[in-house]
Design an enzyme around this catalytic site. Structure first.
Site, PDB file in Angstrom:
ATOM      1  N   GLU A 126       0.702  -1.204   0.005  1.00 35.24           N
ATOM      2  CA  GLU A 126       0.111   0.136  -0.054  1.00 35.24           C
ATOM      3  C   GLU A 126       0.738   1.299  -0.044  1.00 35.24           C
ATOM      4  O   GLU A 126       0.790   2.127   0.884  1.00 35.24           O
ATOM      5  CB  GLU A 126      -1.138   0.034   1.351  1.00 35.24           C
ATOM      6  CG  GLU A 126      -1.740  -1.437   1.060  1.00 35.24           C
ATOM      7  CD  GLU A 126      -2.913  -1.312   2.237  1.00 35.24           C
ATOM      8  OE1 GLU A 126      -2.753  -0.413   3.206  1.00 35.24           O
ATOM      9  OE2 GLU A 126      -4.095  -1.754   2.013  1.00 35.24           O
ATOM     10  N   GLU A 271      -6.063  -8.411   0.243  1.00 34.34           N
ATOM     11  CA  GLU A 271      -6.580  -8.371   1.659  1.00 34.34           C
ATOM     12  C   GLU A 271      -7.916  -8.078   1.572  1.00 34.34           C
ATOM     13  O   GLU A 271      -8.306  -7.272   0.964  1.00 34.34           O
ATOM     14  CB  GLU A 271      -5.667  -7.340   2.440  1.00 34.34           C
ATOM     15  CG  GLU A 271      -4.342  -7.298   2.650  1.00 34.34           C
ATOM     16  CD  GLU A 271      -3.742  -6.178   3.521  1.00 34.34           C
ATOM     17  OE1 GLU A 271      -4.382  -5.486   4.302  1.00 34.34           O
ATOM     18  OE2 GLU A 271      -2.377  -5.935   3.602  1.00 34.34           O
TER      19      GLU A 271
END
Ligand SMILES: *[C@@H]1O[C@H](CO)[C@@H](O)[C@H](O)[C@H]1NC(C)=O
Ligand SMILES: *[C@@H]1O[C@H](CO)[C@@H](O)[C@H](O)[C@H]1NC(C)=O
Ligand SMILES: *[C@@H]1O[C@H](CO)[C@@H](O)[C@H](O)[C@H]1NC(C)=O
Ligand SMILES: *[C@@H]1O[C@H](CO)[C@@H](O)[C@H](O)[C@H]1NC(C)=O
Ligand SMILES: *[C@@H]1O[C@H](CO)[C@@H](O)[C@H](O)[C@H]1NC(C)=O
Ligand SMILES: *[C@@H]1O[C@H](CO)[C@@H](O)[C@H](O)[C@H]1NC(C)=O
Length: 489
Positions: A126, A271
Site C-alpha cells: 500500500e 487483503e
C-alpha cells in the site's frame, strides 16, 4: 450398472492426467490468507504452517521474506507471495544490484533447492496510502522495474510475477457508480505507468478492499452495504446492480483499468477481512457475517457483474498481531480469524464441506496465572494512573474502551486488564506484576463473557524442550490425489 462401471474405468486414466495437468499448471484453487508477523509472541512457524494445511489454505501472502517462515514452507505445496516492505523500496529503486541480491537471497535460494513454491513478489505494501504523504510515489515503479529485472536475470520471471498491493482508494468514483471509476487524480499518471508495466510483464493488479474501514471512517456509511446480505438502496449502474461495497469497489477497479485499455488484466484481492475488537463495529458477529458472506461468494465462484468467474483473494488475516501500530485504530491488532494462540475466533467455513476452522495443535502456554489490581489497593492511589499508562503503553489495551470486548469492565476491571496484559507480554516475570502494592498475581481467571484475560504462549526462545523435527514432512501430493480420487469415484 455394468455400463456405468465400464465408463468409470475408462475415465480413470483421463482423470489422473487431468489432475496432474491441473497440479502442473498450479490451478489448484482455494482461498488464500495473509500471515503477518508483528506479534510479541509468535507461534512457531511450523505450527502456523500446520494451521494453514489443516485448514486447506493453498495460497499464502507474506509481508516480507522471513527465513524461518520460508524454511517452514519447504515442500508444503503452498503457493507463496513474498513481500518487500516499503522501507526497502528506496534502496531497491536505486540499485538493480540491491534487487538482484534481494532476489538471490529471498527468492532463488528457496525456489531452487528448497521446494518453496513462490509465485509472486509484492513490491511494497500500500505504498500510495495518503498517510505516507507521497513518500513512496516516485520510487515504487523503479523498485518494481529493478525487482522484475532481477527475476528475469535469475531465470524466474515466467513462474514468479511482481505486483504491488494497493489500497482500495487509489481509484475512486465521484458518484459511487463503478462505471465512473478512475484513478485518484493526484496519482493518476503514476498509476497508469505502473499498470502498463504490470501488463507488459503479465503481472496482476493487487488491491486491498476494506468495507470495515469505510464504516469506521464514515458514521453515515450504511452498515448493510458493508456486508453481503443485500442492501435496501442498491446502486444501479446501467442495469448492473450493486448491493455491497466490496463488489462495487472491485468493479470500479475493473472500469478504471478498462478506461486505460487494460480491461483484461487479472486482479488479486490482496487483503479482505473484518476485525473483531477495538471498535464498536469490530465484533465477532460482524466479522463472521462479513467473512462467511465473502466465502459464500468465493465458494460459489460467483465473481462480480463486470468479472464473472472465480475471485482470487487472500483473507486478512490469519492471526492477530499484538505488536501492530494502532495509529489507524485500536482494531488494527484484531484482524485474525485466529487469536494469537491459534484458537479460532468464530465458526468460519472456508469450503463447501468444512465444519469450521481447525485450531493450532500442541500450543504451549505459560502458567495459569494473572496479574490483577490488588483488592486492598485504593482507586484514589495517585500511583494508579501512571501505572495503568505504563502497562497500556507496553502491553495491549485495545480490548478496552467503548464497544470493545472488555468495554463493560468497571474501573477495577479495567486496571486489572491493563496490568495483566503487561504481565503476560512480559512472560509473567514476577517483576512485571509489581506496580507498587497496587497489583498481585492470582490463580483465578478474571475473564468473563467475551472479555478474555489472556495467558501468554511460550515463544520458541523460551521453550526448553527440543525443537527437533519441527517440520512435518507432508505426504501432500499423494494425499491430495487420493482425496480427489475419492471425490470422483
Ligand atoms: C531478504 O528479506 C529480509 C526480510 O524481509 C530482509 O531483511 C533482507 O534484507 C533481504 N535480503 C536482501 C539481501 O535484501
Ligand atoms: C504527513 O504529513 C502530516 C502533516 O504534514 C504529518 O503530520 C505526518 O507526520 C506526515 N507523515 C509522514 C509519514 O511523513
Ligand atoms: C478481453 O478478453 C476477451 C475474451 O477473452 C476478448 O474478447 C477481448 O477482446 C479482450 N479485451 C482486451 C481489451 O484485451
Ligand atoms: C458451517 O458448516 C456447518 C456444517 O455444514 C454448518 O452447520 C454451519 O452452520 C456453517 N457455519 C456457517 C457460519 O455458515
Ligand atoms: C476503562 O478504560 C477505558 C479505556 O482506557 C475507558 O474508556 C473507560 O472509561 C474505562 N472505564 C471505567 C469504568 O473506568
Ligand atoms: C502501599 O505502599 C505504600 C508505599 O510503599 C504504603 O505507604 C502503603 O501503606 C501501602 N498500602 C497498602 C494497602 O499496603
Amino acid at each position: 450398472m455394468g455400463l456405468s462401471k465400464g465408463a468409470g474405468f475408462a475415465g480413470l486414466p483421463a482423470a489422473v492426467l487431468l489432475l496432474f495437468a491441473m497440479l502442473l499448471m498450479g490451478s489448484v484453487s482455494g482461498i488464500g490468507v495473509n500471515w503477518g508477523t508483528q506479534l510479541t509472541h509468535p507461534l512457531p512457524a511450523a505450527t502456523v504452517v500446520k494451521i494453514l494445511k489443516d485448514n486447506g489454505f493453498q495460497t499464502l501472502k507474506l509481508f516480507d521474506a522471513d527465513s524461518s517462515i520460508l524454511s517452514a514452507l519447504k515442500n508444503s505445496q503452498i503457493q507463496v507471495m513474498v513481500g518487500i516492505p516499503n522501507d526497502m523500496l528506496y534502496t531497491l529503486s536505486n540499485s538493480v544490484q540491491a534487487a538482484e541480491k534481494w532476489v538471490a537471497k529471498n527468492v532463488s535460494a528457496y525456489v531452487s533447492s528448497n521446494g518453496v513454491d513462490i509465485r509472486y513478489v509484492a513490491v511494497g505494501n500500500e505504498p500510495f496510502l495518503e498517510t505516507y504523504n507521497g513518500t513512496f510515489e516516485g520510487i515504487t515503479l523503479p523498485a518494481l522495474q529493478n525487482v522484475q529485472a532481477a527475476l528475469v536475470k535469475a531465470g524466474l520471471s515466467s513462474q514468479i510475477k511482481v505486483t504491488v498491493p494497493m489500497n482500495g482508494d487509489v481509484y475512486e468514483s465521484s458518484t459511487d457508480v463503478p462505471s465512473q471509476g478512475d484513478f485518484r487524480a493526484n496519482i493518476q499518471d503514476r498509476m497508469v505507468e505502473i499498470v502498463k508495466f504490470l501488463n507488459d510483464n503479465g503481472s496482476p493488479f493487487t488491491v486491498n478492499i476494506y468495507p470495515f474501514i469505510s464504516l469506521y471512517d464514515n458514521p453515515n456509511f450504511p452498515v448493510d452495504y458493508a456486508f453481503f446480505n443485500g442492501y435496501s438502496s442498491p446502486i444501479d449502474d446501467n442495469g448492473k446492480i450493486y448491493q455491497d461495497m466490496f463488489t462495487a469497489n472491485y468493479d470500479t477497479l475493473v472500469w478504471t483499468l478498462q478506461k486505460y485499455g487494460y480491461g483484461n488484466m487479472s486482479i488479486i484481492v490482496g487483503e479482505i477481512g473484518w476485525p473483531t475488537d477495538g471498535d464498536q463495529h469490530a465484533t465477532l458477529q460482524y466479522a463472521q457475517r462479513f467473512n462467511q458472506g465473502f466465502m459464500a461468494r468465493y465458494i460459489a465462484g460467483q465473481g462480480t457483474p463486470m468479472r464473472s468467474g472465480p475471485l482470487d483473494a487472500y483473507l486478512f488475516s490469519l492471526i492477530d498481531e499484538d505488536a501492530k501500530s494502532i495509529q489507524p485504530g485500536n482494531f488494527e491488532r484484531h484482524w485474525g480469524i485466529f487469536y494469537f494462540d491459534g484458537t479460532p475466533k468464530y465458526q468460519l467455513n472456508l469450503t463447501a464441506n468444512s465444519n469450521g476452522l481447525v485450531p493450532a495443535s500442541n500450543v504451549k502456554y505459560l502458567s495459569r496465572q494473572w496479574c490483577v489490581m490488588s483488592p486492598s489497593a485504593s482507586l484514589d492511589d495517585p500511583q494508579l494512573a501512571p501505572s495503568v499508562s505504563y502497562a497500556c503503553a507496553n502491553g495491549d489495551c485495545t480490548s478496552l474502551g467503548y464497544g470493545t470486548s472488555c468495554g463493560n469492565l468497571d474501573a477495577r476491571g479495567n486496571i486489572s486488564y491493563a496490568f495483566n496484559s503487561y504481565y503476560q507480554i512480559q512472560d509473567q516475570l514476577p517483576s512485571a506484576c509489581k506496580f507498587g502494592n497496587l497489583s498481585g498475581v492470582t490463580n483465578s481467571d478474571p475473564s468473563s463473557g467475551d472479555c478474555q484475560f489472556h495467558i501468554m504462549i511460550k515463544t520458541a526462545a523460551r521453550l526448553t524442550t527440543s525443537r527437533g523435527g519441527s517440520l512435518r514432512q507432508p505426504v501432500g501430493l499423494l494425499m491430495f490425489l487420493f482425496m480427489l480420487f475419492c471425490t470422483i469415484l
